[in-house]
Design a protein around this motif. Structure first.
Motif, PDB file in Angstrom:
ATOM      1  N   GLU A 197       0.808  -1.219   0.000  1.00 23.22           N
ATOM      2  CA  GLU A 197       0.000   0.000   0.000  1.00 23.22           C
ATOM      3  C   GLU A 197       0.842   1.270   0.000  1.00 23.22           C
ATOM      4  OE1 GLU A 197      -3.105   0.011  -0.461  1.00 23.22           O
ATOM      5  OE2 GLU A 197      -3.538  -2.126  -0.141  1.00 23.22           O
ATOM      6  N   LEU A 198       2.135   1.125   0.205  1.00 27.08           N
ATOM      7  CA  LEU A 198       2.996   2.298   0.366  1.00 27.08           C
ATOM      8  C   LEU A 198       3.808   2.572  -0.889  1.00 27.08           C
ATOM      9  CD1 LEU A 198       4.320   1.555   3.978  1.00 27.08           C
ATOM     10  CD2 LEU A 198       2.450   3.099   3.337  1.00 27.08           C
ATOM     11  N   LYS A 199       3.803   3.816  -1.306  1.00 28.47           N
ATOM     12  CA  LYS A 199       4.593   4.228  -2.464  1.00 28.47           C
ATOM     13  C   LYS A 199       5.704   5.189  -2.078  1.00 28.47           C
ATOM     14  CE  LYS A 199       0.591   3.782  -5.554  1.00 28.47           C
ATOM     15  NZ  LYS A 199       1.020   2.462  -6.041  1.00 28.47           N
ATOM     16  N   GLU A 200       5.452   6.012  -1.077  1.00 20.81           N
ATOM     17  CA  GLU A 200       6.436   7.020  -0.679  1.00 20.81           C
ATOM     18  C   GLU A 200       6.853   6.910   0.785  1.00 20.81           C
ATOM     19  OE1 GLU A 200       5.059  10.898  -1.657  1.00 20.81           O
ATOM     20  OE2 GLU A 200       4.660  10.409  -3.767  1.00 20.81           O
ATOM     21  N   ALA A 201       5.934   6.560   1.662  1.00 20.81           N
ATOM     22  CA  ALA A 201       6.258   6.485   3.089  1.00 20.81           C
ATOM     23  C   ALA A 201       7.268   5.379   3.353  1.00 20.81           C
ATOM     24  CB  ALA A 201       4.993   6.245   3.906  1.00 20.81           C
ATOM     25  N   ARG A 202       8.120   5.631   4.318  1.00 22.71           N
ATOM     26  CA  ARG A 202       9.125   4.644   4.722  1.00 22.71           C
ATOM     27  C   ARG A 202       8.461   3.647   5.667  1.00 22.71           C
ATOM     28  NH1 ARG A 202      14.143   3.821   2.429  1.00 22.71           N
ATOM     29  NH2 ARG A 202      15.552   2.844   3.943  1.00 22.71           N
ATOM     30  N   LEU A 203       8.642   2.351   5.404  1.00 18.08           N
ATOM     31  CA  LEU A 203       8.079   1.319   6.274  1.00 18.08           C
ATOM     32  C   LEU A 203       9.118   0.902   7.303  1.00 18.08           C
ATOM     33  CD1 LEU A 203       5.956  -0.702   7.157  1.00 18.08           C
ATOM     34  CD2 LEU A 203       6.649  -2.202   5.280  1.00 18.08           C
ATOM     35  N   PHE A 204       8.856   1.261   8.555  1.00 12.93           N
ATOM     36  CA  PHE A 204       9.692   0.827   9.676  1.00 12.93           C
ATOM     37  C   PHE A 204       9.091  -0.452  10.242  1.00 12.93           C
ATOM     38  CE2 PHE A 204      11.930   4.867  11.467  1.00 12.93           C
ATOM     39  CZ  PHE A 204      12.300   5.257  10.199  1.00 12.93           C
ATOM     40  N   TYR A 205       9.960  -1.395  10.586  1.00 11.50           N
ATOM     41  CA  TYR A 205       9.508  -2.603  11.280  1.00 11.50           C
ATOM     42  C   TYR A 205      10.322  -2.768  12.554  1.00 11.50           C
ATOM     43  CZ  TYR A 205       8.809  -7.245  12.927  1.00 11.50           C
ATOM     44  OH  TYR A 205       8.508  -8.288  13.766  1.00 11.50           O
TER      45      TYR A 205
ATOM     46  N   ALA B  40      10.140  -4.402   4.615  1.00 10.78           N
ATOM     47  CA  ALA B  40      10.502  -3.307   5.514  1.00 10.78           C
ATOM     48  C   ALA B  40      11.651  -2.502   4.909  1.00 10.78           C
ATOM     49  CB  ALA B  40      10.906  -3.853   6.879  1.00 10.78           C
ATOM     50  N   ASP B  41      11.543  -1.192   4.973  1.00 10.43           N
ATOM     51  CA  ASP B  41      12.619  -0.327   4.503  1.00 10.43           C
ATOM     52  C   ASP B  41      13.674  -0.130   5.585  1.00 10.43           C
ATOM     53  OD1 ASP B  41      11.535   0.450   1.890  1.00 10.43           O
ATOM     54  OD2 ASP B  41       9.996   1.486   3.048  1.00 10.43           O
ATOM     55  N   THR B  42      13.201  -0.039   6.817  1.00 10.60           N
ATOM     56  CA  THR B  42      14.085   0.238   7.949  1.00 10.60           C
ATOM     57  C   THR B  42      13.794  -0.757   9.063  1.00 10.60           C
ATOM     58  OG1 THR B  42      14.078   2.604   7.404  1.00 10.60           O
ATOM     59  CG2 THR B  42      14.848   1.989   9.604  1.00 10.60           C
ATOM     60  N   ILE B  43      14.835  -1.432   9.531  1.00  9.65           N
ATOM     61  CA  ILE B  43      14.717  -2.411  10.613  1.00  9.65           C
ATOM     62  C   ILE B  43      15.128  -1.743  11.919  1.00  9.65           C
ATOM     63  CG2 ILE B  43      15.454  -4.664  11.463  1.00  9.65           C
ATOM     64  CD1 ILE B  43      13.979  -4.746   8.767  1.00  9.65           C
ATOM     65  N   VAL B  44      14.268  -1.848  12.928  1.00 10.73           N
ATOM     66  CA  VAL B  44      14.547  -1.273  14.249  1.00 10.73           C
ATOM     67  C   VAL B  44      14.893  -2.410  15.208  1.00 10.73           C
ATOM     68  CG1 VAL B  44      13.668   0.160  16.121  1.00 10.73           C
ATOM     69  CG2 VAL B  44      12.915   0.589  13.759  1.00 10.73           C
ATOM     70  N   VAL B  45      16.079  -2.343  15.780  1.00  8.79           N
ATOM     71  CA  VAL B  45      16.564  -3.403  16.663  1.00  8.79           C
ATOM     72  C   VAL B  45      16.689  -2.843  18.075  1.00  8.79           C
ATOM     73  CG1 VAL B  45      18.450  -5.020  17.115  1.00  8.79           C
ATOM     74  CG2 VAL B  45      17.794  -4.494  14.750  1.00  8.79           C
ATOM     75  N   GLY B  46      15.995  -3.484  19.017  1.00 11.51           N
ATOM     76  CA  GLY B  46      15.986  -2.949  20.372  1.00 11.51           C
ATOM     77  C   GLY B  46      16.288  -3.953  21.461  1.00 11.51           C
ATOM     78  N   ASN B  47      15.331  -4.798  21.816  1.00 15.35           N
ATOM     79  CA  ASN B  47      15.450  -5.648  23.003  1.00 15.35           C
ATOM     80  C   ASN B  47      16.677  -6.549  23.008  1.00 15.35           C
ATOM     81  OD1 ASN B  47      13.090  -4.586  24.027  1.00 15.35           O
ATOM     82  ND2 ASN B  47      11.797  -6.283  23.379  1.00 15.35           N
ATOM     83  N   VAL B  48      17.048  -7.055  21.841  1.00 18.69           N
ATOM     84  CA  VAL B  48      18.168  -8.001  21.797  1.00 18.69           C
ATOM     85  C   VAL B  48      19.484  -7.345  22.216  1.00 18.69           C
ATOM     86  CG1 VAL B  48      18.784  -7.614  19.360  1.00 18.69           C
ATOM     87  CG2 VAL B  48      19.207  -9.854  20.399  1.00 18.69           C
ATOM     88  N   ILE B  49      19.551  -6.026  22.133  1.00 22.95           N
ATOM     89  CA  ILE B  49      20.759  -5.316  22.581  1.00 22.95           C
ATOM     90  C   ILE B  49      21.076  -5.680  24.027  1.00 22.95           C
ATOM     91  CG2 ILE B  49      21.667  -3.024  23.170  1.00 22.95           C
ATOM     92  CD1 ILE B  49      19.953  -1.944  20.802  1.00 22.95           C
TER      93      ILE B  49
END
Length: 232
Positions: free
Chosen positions: A180-188, A206-215
């Motif tokens: 559904e997205l053409k311009e918006a960045r998809l963060f996961y 996903a365009d951008t992967i967010v890594v948190g808890n595993v840190i």
């Protein structure tokens, strides 16, 4: 400036000011090749621990970004400010209420050129953010696809953020949102605790992967996600 920068991100680490992190671990994260260090959390976040973590990250060249989770944690000095708008919250407070209050109090000080809004859909209602915002549960792929379309085509959000916080999500749902997205960045974000899962989310769209808890669970595994995304 904010949108140009965000469009270049493929991988970011998200650090919680309420969780301790050693200097050595922070050094490894900031020098890992990640595109940004995002600071933010859903509980225990204060002005003091936010500024303390920012000052430590600021010693490095990596972009230092605040994801604003409350008025009490807003601090100057960040490269960018991400403003979550929780589309599936049960209260308007998380859609526009707190945002209105922030602008009313601090509007004359806001560096608008460094601010970007994120259309958030929280898909793990049992996570802290889900409980805090009363995020609706049981969303179907069709629901999420509709939120993605609304976020981009009606509200013109630059970021559509699928947040599973603490669990690995449904990659078919990610694919539907991507369609559904053409311009918006998809963060996961959610459950990215290995190279394999980072690649899965990337391959799902996903365009951008967010890594948190595993840190905080395995620094080695967290660092491995950088190459998995960058090389993918």
């Amino acid at each position: 400036m904010a949108l140009t920068t965000i469009r270049q991100w493929k991988h970011v680490f998200k650090l919680d000011p309420d969780k301790p992190i050693s200097d050595d671990a922070l050094d490894a994260l900031c020098l890992s090749g990640t595109d940004a260090i995002v600071i933010g959390g859903s509980s225990g976040v204060t002005f003091d621990n936010t500024v303390d973590l920012m000052s430590r990250v600021r010693r490095y060249e990596v972009s230092c970004v605040l994801e604003v989770s409350g008025l009490h944690a807003i601090a100057p000095g960040f490269d960018l400010y991400l403003i979550p708008v929780v589309l599936n919250a049960d209260s308007v407070d998380w859609v526009i209420g707190q945002h209105h209050q922030a602008v009313k109090e601090y509007g004359s000080f806001v560096p608008w050129e460094s601010v970007a809004a994120e259309a958030y859909v929280i898909l793990n209602p049992d996570c802290t953010a889900g409980r805090l915002t009363g995020a609706s549960s049981g969303l179907s792929a069709k629901d999420v696809a509709a939120y993605a379309k609304l976020a981009e085509r009606l509200y013109r959000f630059p970021v559509f953020y699928m947040e599973y916080s603490g669990m690995f999500g449904d990659m078919d749902m990610v694919r539907r949102a991507r369609g559904e997205l053409k311009e918006a960045r998809l963060f996961y974000g959610g459950g990215i605790n290995s190279e394999e899962r980072a690649r899965e989310a990337l391959e799902a769209g996903a365009d951008t992967i967010v890594v948190g808890n595993v840190i905080y669970e395995s620094l080695e595994k967290a660092l491995a996600t950088v190459n998995a995304v960058k090389m993918g």
